[in-house]
Design a protein around this motif. Structure first.
Motif, PDB file in Angstrom:
ATOM      1  N   GLY A  18       0.816  -1.193   0.005  1.00  0.00           N
ATOM      2  CA  GLY A  18       0.042   0.051   0.066  1.00  0.00           C
ATOM      3  C   GLY A  18       0.873   1.269  -0.008  1.00  0.00           C
ATOM      4  N   ASP A  19       2.232   1.381  -0.298  1.00  0.00           N
ATOM      5  CA  ASP A  19       2.885   2.566  -0.262  1.00  0.00           C
ATOM      6  C   ASP A  19       2.782   2.946  -1.802  1.00  0.00           C
ATOM      7  N   ASP A  20       2.120   4.137  -1.724  1.00  0.00           N
ATOM      8  CA  ASP A  20       1.819   4.901  -3.153  1.00  0.00           C
ATOM      9  C   ASP A  20       3.010   5.485  -3.572  1.00  0.00           C
ATOM     10  N   ASP A  21       3.948   5.872  -2.739  1.00  0.00           N
ATOM     11  CA  ASP A  21       5.299   6.541  -3.371  1.00  0.00           C
ATOM     12  C   ASP A  21       6.014   5.444  -4.083  1.00  0.00           C
ATOM     13  N   ALA A  22       5.989   4.100  -3.325  1.00  0.00           N
ATOM     14  CA  ALA A  22       6.571   3.154  -4.257  1.00  0.00           C
ATOM     15  C   ALA A  22       5.997   2.794  -5.542  1.00  0.00           C
ATOM     16  N   PHE A  56      -0.992  -0.514 -15.007  1.00  0.00           N
ATOM     17  CA  PHE A  56      -0.571   0.013 -13.701  1.00  0.00           C
ATOM     18  C   PHE A  56      -1.908   0.183 -12.939  1.00  0.00           C
ATOM     19  N   LEU A  57      -3.046   0.423 -13.555  1.00  0.00           N
ATOM     20  CA  LEU A  57      -4.211   0.494 -12.501  1.00  0.00           C
ATOM     21  C   LEU A  57      -4.394  -0.772 -12.165  1.00  0.00           C
ATOM     22  N   ASN A  58      -4.419  -1.935 -13.139  1.00  0.00           N
ATOM     23  CA  ASN A  58      -4.658  -3.204 -12.551  1.00  0.00           C
ATOM     24  C   ASN A  58      -3.759  -3.566 -11.553  1.00  0.00           C
ATOM     25  N   LEU A  59      -2.608  -3.413 -11.712  1.00  0.00           N
ATOM     26  CA  LEU A  59      -1.373  -3.631 -10.677  1.00  0.00           C
ATOM     27  C   LEU A  59      -1.956  -2.958  -9.232  1.00  0.00           C
ATOM     28  N   TYR A  60      -2.385  -1.746  -9.266  1.00  0.00           N
ATOM     29  CA  TYR A  60      -2.902  -1.119  -8.183  1.00  0.00           C
ATOM     30  C   TYR A  60      -4.214  -1.485  -7.408  1.00  0.00           C
ATOM     31  N   LYS A  61      -4.840  -1.780  -8.369  1.00  0.00           N
ATOM     32  CA  LYS A  61      -6.161  -2.492  -7.807  1.00  0.00           C
ATOM     33  C   LYS A  61      -5.991  -3.835  -7.286  1.00  0.00           C
ATOM     34  N   TYR A  62      -5.099  -4.611  -7.541  1.00  0.00           N
ATOM     35  CA  TYR A  62      -5.124  -6.022  -7.243  1.00  0.00           C
ATOM     36  C   TYR A  62      -3.451  -6.086  -6.657  1.00  0.00           C
ATOM     37  N   ARG A  63      -3.003  -5.155  -5.800  1.00  0.00           N
ATOM     38  CA  ARG A  63      -1.487  -5.182  -5.596  1.00  0.00           C
ATOM     39  C   ARG A  63      -1.296  -6.323  -4.229  1.00  0.00           C
ATOM     40  N   LYS A  64      -2.382  -6.395  -3.599  1.00  0.00           N
ATOM     41  CA  LYS A  64      -2.446  -7.199  -2.175  1.00  0.00           C
ATOM     42  C   LYS A  64      -2.225  -8.600  -2.850  1.00  0.00           C
ATOM     43  N   THR A  65      -2.712  -9.176  -4.115  1.00  0.00           N
ATOM     44  CA  THR A  65      -2.712 -10.411  -4.384  1.00  0.00           C
ATOM     45  C   THR A  65      -1.648 -10.743  -5.232  1.00  0.00           C
ATOM     46  N   LEU A  66      -0.836  -9.720  -5.597  1.00  0.00           N
ATOM     47  CA  LEU A  66       0.417  -9.798  -6.689  1.00  0.00           C
ATOM     48  C   LEU A  66       1.441 -10.808  -6.117  1.00  0.00           C
ATOM     49  N   SER A  67       1.985 -11.661  -7.201  1.00  0.00           N
ATOM     50  CA  SER A  67       3.066 -12.369  -6.399  1.00  0.00           C
ATOM     51  C   SER A  67       4.310 -11.634  -6.252  1.00  0.00           C
ATOM     52  N   SER A  68       5.363 -12.052  -5.368  1.00  0.00           N
ATOM     53  CA  SER A  68       6.613 -11.370  -4.962  1.00  0.00           C
ATOM     54  C   SER A  68       7.411 -11.532  -6.236  1.00  0.00           C
ATOM     55  N   THR A  69       8.453 -10.545  -6.264  1.00  0.00           N
ATOM     56  CA  THR A  69       9.341 -10.611  -7.473  1.00  0.00           C
ATOM     57  C   THR A  69      10.552  -9.718  -7.185  1.00  0.00           C
ATOM     58  N   ASP A  70      11.763 -10.069  -7.505  1.00  0.00           N
ATOM     59  CA  ASP A  70      12.708  -9.263  -7.330  1.00  0.00           C
ATOM     60  C   ASP A  70      13.145  -9.012  -8.739  1.00  0.00           C
ATOM     61  N   ASN A  71      12.406  -8.909  -9.709  1.00  0.00           N
ATOM     62  CA  ASN A  71      12.839  -8.208 -11.077  1.00  0.00           C
ATOM     63  C   ASN A  71      11.424  -7.753 -11.524  1.00  0.00           C
ATOM     64  N   ILE A  72      11.361  -6.487 -11.247  1.00  0.00           N
ATOM     65  CA  ILE A  72      10.093  -5.816 -11.502  1.00  0.00           C
ATOM     66  C   ILE A  72      10.149  -5.634 -13.209  1.00  0.00           C
ATOM     67  N   GLN A  73      11.252  -5.204 -13.630  1.00  0.00           N
ATOM     68  CA  GLN A  73      11.247  -5.026 -15.227  1.00  0.00           C
ATOM     69  C   GLN A  73      10.725  -6.400 -15.819  1.00  0.00           C
ATOM     70  N   TYR A  74      11.108  -7.290 -15.197  1.00  0.00           N
ATOM     71  CA  TYR A  74      10.815  -8.613 -16.118  1.00  0.00           C
ATOM     72  C   TYR A  74       9.349  -8.769 -15.886  1.00  0.00           C
TER      73      TYR A  74
END
Length: 201
Positions: A18-22, A56-74
């Protein structure tokens, strides 16, 4: 498994929590790269921007259910590719291979520009440009993923839905064709050096 020591992992986790700055930092950091990659699929600038914004809207909307990643670009490139295909099919804006072959400003123009930045001979530029235009859509996309976005061969293979060996072979053969198109001498050596440094082959 995500590397929890990677700074990208922490940025992504902050966004998910939920960090909007991120979220805005991710948007600002990757928008241009996503836009450049999307040119592999469409020349409709409004369509591309709409898809990136929808992503990005979808990412924001469903951010709590997204999987973890260490490669945001990919993660973003793969997600955008799926969205472009989905929306492009609906709106009939995706370009076919034969159309791409006739465009002067191919999706790898930035790669061409970087390769020939120090070259002054028109015949050498024309030789390279002619070969670029003859590449298939998937070949150009593979080059874009490798050189512009620095993805690994497994990531390229996963994105294009082909085997790792096929990804390696495709890029190797494409580079081989590019080398053939360039005359011997300074131009040939500089281009070969560029590919060797960027592709590590």
């Amino acid at each position: 498994m995500a590397n929890k020591e990677n700074p990208s992992y922490f940025l992504w986790e902050r966004f998910k929590n939920g960090d909007d700055d991120a979220f805005y930092r991710i948007y600002d950091q990757y928008f241009n790269e996503l836009y450049s990659y999307a040119l592999n699929f469409s020349k409709d600038q409004d369509f591309i921007k709409d898809c990136i914004h929808d992503l990005f809207l979808n990412l924001y909307k469903y951010r709590k259910t997204l999987s973890s990643t260490d490669n945001i670009q990919y993660y973003l490139l793969r997600s955008l590719r799926r969205l472009l295909h989905k929306e492009g099919t609906k709106r009939n804006t995706l370009l076919h291979d034969e159309q791409l072959l006739h465009l002067n400003d191919t999706p790898v123009v930035s790669l061409e520009d970087e390769i020939i930045a120090d070259e002054t001979k028109k015949e050498n530029f024309k030789a390279l440009a002619d070969v670029m235009k003859k590449l298939t859509k998937k070949q150009r996309e593979a080059l874009s993923l490798k050189f512009e976005h620095n993805l690994s061969y497994p990531q390229i293979a996963d994105t294009l839905n082909i085997s790792v060996e096929s990804a390696r072979t495709m890029i190797y053969r494409t580079l081989k064709e590019l080398r053939k198109a360039i005359k011997k001498g300074k131009t040939s050596n500089s281009i070969l050096l560029f590919f060797m440094l960027r592709n590590r082959i």
